[in-house]
Design a protein around this motif. Structure first.
Motif, PDB file in Angstrom:
ATOM      1  N   GLY A 150       0.817  -1.207   0.000  1.00  0.00           N
ATOM      2  CA  GLY A 150       0.000   0.000   0.000  1.00  0.00           C
ATOM      3  C   GLY A 150       0.855   1.263   0.000  1.00  0.00           C
ATOM      4  O   GLY A 150       0.409   2.335  -0.404  1.00  0.00           O
TER       5      GLY A 150
ATOM      6  N   ASP B  55      -6.389   1.186  -4.123  1.00  0.00           N
ATOM      7  CA  ASP B  55      -7.253   1.729  -3.068  1.00  0.00           C
ATOM      8  C   ASP B  55      -7.967   3.003  -3.537  1.00  0.00           C
ATOM      9  O   ASP B  55      -9.152   3.206  -3.277  1.00  0.00           O
ATOM     10  CB  ASP B  55      -6.430   2.030  -1.802  1.00  0.00           C
ATOM     11  CG  ASP B  55      -5.924   0.763  -1.136  1.00  0.00           C
ATOM     12  OD1 ASP B  55      -6.483  -0.320  -1.408  1.00  0.00           O
ATOM     13  OD2 ASP B  55      -4.969   0.848  -0.332  1.00  0.00           O
TER      14      ASP B  55
ATOM     15  N   GLY C  53      -7.774  -3.223  -3.052  1.00  0.00           N
ATOM     16  CA  GLY C  53      -7.203  -4.370  -3.766  1.00  0.00           C
ATOM     17  C   GLY C  53      -8.091  -5.607  -3.783  1.00  0.00           C
ATOM     18  O   GLY C  53      -8.422  -6.134  -4.859  1.00  0.00           O
TER      19      GLY C  53
ATOM     20  N   GLU D 159     -10.102  -7.157  -7.046  1.00  0.00           N
ATOM     21  CA  GLU D 159      -9.771  -8.520  -7.496  1.00  0.00           C
ATOM     22  C   GLU D 159     -11.051  -9.356  -7.667  1.00  0.00           C
ATOM     23  O   GLU D 159     -11.250 -10.016  -8.682  1.00  0.00           O
ATOM     24  CB  GLU D 159      -8.829  -9.212  -6.503  1.00  0.00           C
ATOM     25  CG  GLU D 159      -8.678 -10.691  -6.831  1.00  0.00           C
ATOM     26  CD  GLU D 159      -7.580 -11.416  -6.083  1.00  0.00           C
ATOM     27  OE1 GLU D 159      -7.279 -11.037  -4.952  1.00  0.00           O
ATOM     28  OE2 GLU D 159      -7.041 -12.376  -6.651  1.00  0.00           O
TER      29      GLU D 159
ATOM     30  N   GLY E 193       1.279  -6.510   0.347  1.00  0.00           N
ATOM     31  CA  GLY E 193      -0.135  -6.888   0.329  1.00  0.00           C
ATOM     32  C   GLY E 193      -0.685  -7.268  -1.039  1.00  0.00           C
ATOM     33  O   GLY E 193      -1.519  -8.174  -1.149  1.00  0.00           O
TER      34      GLY E 193
ATOM     35  N   ASN F 119      -2.780 -11.146  -4.670  1.00  0.00           N
ATOM     36  CA  ASN F 119      -3.663 -11.165  -5.843  1.00  0.00           C
ATOM     37  C   ASN F 119      -3.377 -12.350  -6.783  1.00  0.00           C
ATOM     38  O   ASN F 119      -2.258 -12.505  -7.260  1.00  0.00           O
ATOM     39  CB  ASN F 119      -3.513  -9.835  -6.588  1.00  0.00           C
ATOM     40  CG  ASN F 119      -4.565  -9.662  -7.646  1.00  0.00           C
ATOM     41  OD1 ASN F 119      -4.547 -10.341  -8.657  1.00  0.00           O
ATOM     42  ND2 ASN F 119      -5.493  -8.765  -7.388  1.00  0.00           N
TER      43      ASN F 119
END
Ligand code: KG4
Ligand code: ZN
Length: 385
Positions: free
Chosen positions: A181, A211, A224, A228, A315, A319
């Motif tokens: 992030g 974001d 995120g 996704e 983070g 994904n």
């Protein structure tokens, strides 16, 4: 070497107990629900939530360590000894009448050192973890190992469970892709605790872009995961073909703020109603543009460095679409890619801090003067304490 690690750099209050690369007790308190209604992390609220939870989270990590990791394989097989295990089980039992303080006293006697994230991150959030580390170090007479949050994300790929799996020996050098992030970086991971930043974002980080896009699309925070999910529901994932800033440049830097502006104008042109109807295509197209940039730059880095072993942290590494693309990329170059265990060590956690701290400790990188430990909100990889 058993390390108690503390992590409070952003909106996760985390503590863990690690032994070398093994995670023996891990606790994370996510503040997402606190920050959700504000559409992003509010530093003052993060600080307060860290302060309220830090003792509880440390205790939880210690309890898991005491209760669930009774037997270790390998050289640490005698740890903790049977008699101590019995004692730990007694004090660790939730039904026992032993006080919080007695429990902490008993378990910390099995901790060798304390690790803490000192940057990068939110200054007032980092302070909470640092102050707690200092307090525990003084009370229990432990040495402190300061850790860079981003190196933690790198080492998250090399964590093991309490039985030492997966084995995954180190094969330096690695090319590291950090996507979180707050950061998007390509880093040369030359050897333990030895890094060189090859490229980074000139504006927003990848996670930050996702974001912000989610906020524009009215999807809430964090962006995120919801982007996704929506993108998994569309066939034509790149319907709007948003621009890929800096994708053609030979350097290894990223830029995502122009992409955000493109989405803004696209939404304005479409109007609210149409945008709502095409929310999946919009979210997915944005994600495609972000990931195209990431994958293309990673490919440029592979070509420039000749390194085809990739380590991915942060983070956004949770994904699935990004993971699939990076797997395909490394297959193309006959290389390999490693991700953090999904999902529990992809986001912020203290286990990764404990593992990085172990390699710092092996190099003797302990803090010399406790009084001088301070947060460094803009700490960069390669600048060590
Ligand atoms: O590493 P991290 O937990 O915290 C920082 O150090 O910043 O990364 C948080 C970022 C957020 O921007 C969040 O939207 C993003 O990681 N993220 C994801 C996914 N899960 C979290 N991005 C894309 N896909 C996901 N599944
Ligand atoms: Zn992080």
């Amino acid at each position: 070497m058993v390390i108690l690690a503390i992590e409070t750099s952003c909106d996760e209050t985390a503590a863990s107990v690690t032994s070398e690369r093994r995670v023996l007790g891990n606790a994370v308190y996510s503040q997402v629900l606190i920050h959700k209604k504000w559409g992003g992390v509010v530093p003052s609220l993060a600080k307060r939530a860290h302060e309220e939870r830090i003792d509880f989270v440390i205790e939880e990590a210690l309890r898991k360590f005491a209760l669930t990791n009774k037997i270790l394989a390998g050289p640490a097989a005698t740890f903790p000894p049977a008699s101590a295990r019995k004692k730990l089980r007694a004090v660790g039992s939730p039904s026992s009448r032993v006080t919080h303080q007695n429990f902490i006293n008993a378990t910390t006697s099995y901790i060798d050192h304390i690790a803490v994230t000192y940057g990068p991150g939110l200054a007032i959030a980092l302070e909470v973890g640092i102050n707690k580390a200092k307090e525990l170090a003084i009370r229990y007479n432990k040495k402190v190992i300061p850790v860079n949050h981003m190196e933690g994300h790198i080492y998250s790929c090399f964590t093991q469970n309490s039985r030492g799996n997966p084995k995954r020996p180190f094969r330096f050098p690695y090319l590291t892709l950090l996507v979180s992030g707050g950061h998007t970086e390509l880093v040369l991971f030359k050897d333990h605790i030895t890094y060189q930043i090859l490229g980074e974002t000139v504006d927003d980080a990848a996670g930050e872009a996702l974001d912000k896009a989610a906020k524009m699309l009215g999807l809430g925070y964090p962006g995120g995961p919801v982007i996704e999910r929506l993108s998994q529901e569309v066939k034509n994932k790149d319907f709007y073909l948003l621009p890929r800033p800096m994708i053609q440049s030979k350097d290894l830097n990223f830029s995502f703020s122009g992409l955000k502006t493109s989405l803004f104008y696209l939404l304005k042109k479409k109007g609210k109603e149409k945008a709502r109807r095409h929310i999946r295509e919009l979210a997915s197209s944005f994600q495609e543009a972000v990931f195209d940039s990431i994958v293309k730059k990673t490919e440029t880095a592979i070509r420039q460095t000749g390194i085809n072993r990739i380590v991915v942290g942060g983070g956004v590494s949770a994904n699935y679409n990004l993971r699939t693309r990076l797997r395909a990329l490394t297959e193309k170059y006959r290389g390999s890619v490693i991700f953090p265990p999904y999902p529990y060590l992809c986001g912020d956690n203290a286990a990764m801090v404990g593992v990085a701290a172990y390699y710092r400790a092996k190099k003797g990188q302990f803090l010399k003067n406790l009084g001088r430990l301070d947060r460094v909100p803009r700490l960069r990889l390669g600048e060590s304490k």
